[in-house]
Write an enzyme that holds these catalytic residues in place. Structure first.
Site, PDB file in Angstrom:
ATOM      1  N   GLY A   1       5.099  -2.370  10.592  1.00  0.00           N
ATOM      2  CA  GLY A   1       4.118  -2.632  10.363  1.00  0.00           C
ATOM      3  C   GLY A   1       3.550  -3.506   9.283  1.00  0.00           C
ATOM      4  O   GLY A   1       4.439  -2.514   8.453  1.00  0.00           O
TER       5      GLY A   1
ATOM      6  N   HIS B   1      -5.823  -1.763   6.538  1.00  0.00           N
ATOM      7  CA  HIS B   1      -5.611  -1.951   5.610  1.00  0.00           C
ATOM      8  C   HIS B   1      -6.410  -3.701   4.789  1.00  0.00           C
ATOM      9  O   HIS B   1      -6.627  -3.477   3.954  1.00  0.00           O
ATOM     10  CB  HIS B   1      -4.095  -2.382   5.431  1.00  0.00           C
ATOM     11  CG  HIS B   1      -3.629  -1.714   5.188  1.00  0.00           C
ATOM     12  ND1 HIS B   1      -2.895  -0.438   3.990  1.00  0.00           N
ATOM     13  CD2 HIS B   1      -1.927  -1.146   5.808  1.00  0.00           C
ATOM     14  CE1 HIS B   1      -1.711  -0.104   4.608  1.00  0.00           C
ATOM     15  NE2 HIS B   1      -1.637  -0.280   5.587  1.00  0.00           N
TER      16      HIS B   1
ATOM     17  N   CYS C   1       2.946   5.098   5.971  1.00  0.00           N
ATOM     18  CA  CYS C   1       2.636   3.917   5.655  1.00  0.00           C
ATOM     19  C   CYS C   1       3.821   3.351   4.669  1.00  0.00           C
ATOM     20  O   CYS C   1       3.745   4.051   3.711  1.00  0.00           O
ATOM     21  CB  CYS C   1       1.520   4.232   4.744  1.00  0.00           C
ATOM     22  SG  CYS C   1       0.565   1.914   3.963  1.00  0.00           S
ATOM     23  N   LEU C   2       4.297   1.845   4.199  1.00  0.00           N
ATOM     24  CA  LEU C   2       5.268   1.585   3.554  1.00  0.00           C
ATOM     25  C   LEU C   2       4.648   1.900   1.880  1.00  0.00           C
ATOM     26  O   LEU C   2       5.875   1.489   0.315  1.00  0.00           O
ATOM     27  CB  LEU C   2       5.538   0.209   3.772  1.00  0.00           C
ATOM     28  CG  LEU C   2       6.186   0.115   5.024  1.00  0.00           C
ATOM     29  CD1 LEU C   2       6.728  -1.822   5.390  1.00  0.00           C
ATOM     30  CD2 LEU C   2       7.874   0.909   5.204  1.00  0.00           C
TER      31      LEU C   2
ATOM     32  N   HIS D   1      -4.042   1.192  12.132  1.00  0.00           N
ATOM     33  CA  HIS D   1      -3.909   0.864  10.828  1.00  0.00           C
ATOM     34  C   HIS D   1      -3.749   0.100  10.068  1.00  0.00           C
ATOM     35  O   HIS D   1      -4.067  -0.145   8.896  1.00  0.00           O
ATOM     36  CB  HIS D   1      -2.076   1.968  11.399  1.00  0.00           C
ATOM     37  CG  HIS D   1      -1.680   2.053   9.758  1.00  0.00           C
ATOM     38  ND1 HIS D   1      -1.382   3.110   9.592  1.00  0.00           N
ATOM     39  CD2 HIS D   1      -1.220   0.889   9.305  1.00  0.00           C
ATOM     40  CE1 HIS D   1      -0.155   3.296   7.602  1.00  0.00           C
ATOM     41  NE2 HIS D   1      -0.647   1.884   7.854  1.00  0.00           N
ATOM     42  N   GLU D   2      -3.484  -0.749  10.740  1.00  0.00           N
ATOM     43  CA  GLU D   2      -3.188  -2.737  10.061  1.00  0.00           C
ATOM     44  C   GLU D   2      -4.028  -3.172   9.901  1.00  0.00           C
ATOM     45  O   GLU D   2      -4.155  -3.498   8.656  1.00  0.00           O
ATOM     46  CB  GLU D   2      -1.876  -3.571  10.649  1.00  0.00           C
ATOM     47  CG  GLU D   2      -0.649  -2.717  10.598  1.00  0.00           C
ATOM     48  CD  GLU D   2       0.620  -2.626   9.239  1.00  0.00           C
ATOM     49  OE1 GLU D   2       0.219  -2.599   8.642  1.00  0.00           O
ATOM     50  OE2 GLU D   2       0.198  -1.650   9.959  1.00  0.00           O
TER      51      GLU D   2
ATOM     52  N   GLN E   1      -1.225  -5.604   1.014  1.00  0.00           N
ATOM     53  CA  GLN E   1       0.219  -4.331   0.893  1.00  0.00           C
ATOM     54  C   GLN E   1       1.411  -5.114  -0.126  1.00  0.00           C
ATOM     55  O   GLN E   1       2.252  -4.151  -0.907  1.00  0.00           O
ATOM     56  CB  GLN E   1       0.715  -3.815   1.842  1.00  0.00           C
ATOM     57  CG  GLN E   1       0.446  -2.569   2.765  1.00  0.00           C
ATOM     58  CD  GLN E   1       0.659  -2.345   3.943  1.00  0.00           C
ATOM     59  OE1 GLN E   1       0.646  -2.511   5.032  1.00  0.00           O
ATOM     60  NE2 GLN E   1       1.688  -1.138   3.455  1.00  0.00           N
TER      61      GLN E   1
HETATM   62 ZN    ZN Z   1      -0.051   0.927   6.024  1.00  0.00          ZN
END
Ligand code: ZN
Length: 171
Positions: free
Chosen positions: A46, A138, A92-93, A134-135, A51
């Site tokens: 995701g 963000h 998470c990236l 989660h997304e 991000q």
């Molecule tokens: Zn994330």
């Protein structure tokens, strides 16, 4: 299409709220195309626009397998209903090298616009439900580590500092 740089915690852009998308214009479609390339290259399941430094309410998710990808591109996504509770390990990236269990709803109904601007409603559970939560977090300037208890969060800060130092040494 191109890869974009993924911002890492504690970049201040990651804690800002993203603005709704008014028109799905060429700028948005090329942002989404770049996000797809960036997510698959990472690789991740995701990615949210903030991000990659763009404060717009756009997310992409793929919880499918390598053989059967299931790419979801969601504009202005929101959770309209939720139920149940679960706690799964997340990463998470934007927080490379750190994983922790986070309490989430186990079932959610989401509403979002597809790339044609049509509103879609979808019920999800399991990994997909977690990914949407989660997304969307963000887009509200929240990372999964913000959902940890204060004790766990202070442990995270110490551990993450070491992770960053190790990464610097490797460069
Ligand atoms: Zn994330």
């Amino acid at each position: 299409m191109a890869l974009r740089r993924i911002l890492h915690y504690p970049d201040p852009l990651l804690s800002q709220e993203s603005a709704p998308v008014e028109y799905i214009d060429e700028q948005i479609t090329s942002l989404v195309a770049d996000m797809v390339d960036t997510m698959y290259a990472a690789p991740g399941v995701g990615l949210a626009a903030p991000q990659v430094g763009v404060l717009k309410r756009v997310i992409i998710i793929d919880c499918g397998s390598k053989d059967e990808p299931e790419l979801i591109r969601a504009v202005n996504p929101q959770i309209v209903e939720r139920d149940g509770e679960c706690s799964e390990e997340e990463g998470c990236l934007s927080v490379p090298g750190y994983y922790a269990s986070v309490k989430r709803s186990s079932w959610v109904k989401v509403r979002y616009q597809d790339m044609q601007g049509h509103w879609v409603e979808r019920e999800c559970e399991g990994l997909l439900a977690i990914a949407f939560q989660h997304e969307i977090d963000h887009l509200d300037g929240k990372l999964f580590v913000d959902r940890l208890s204060s004790l766990k969060k202070s442990m995270f800060r110490k551990k993450y500092k070491r992770i960053l130092e190790q990464q610097k040494e490797q460069l």
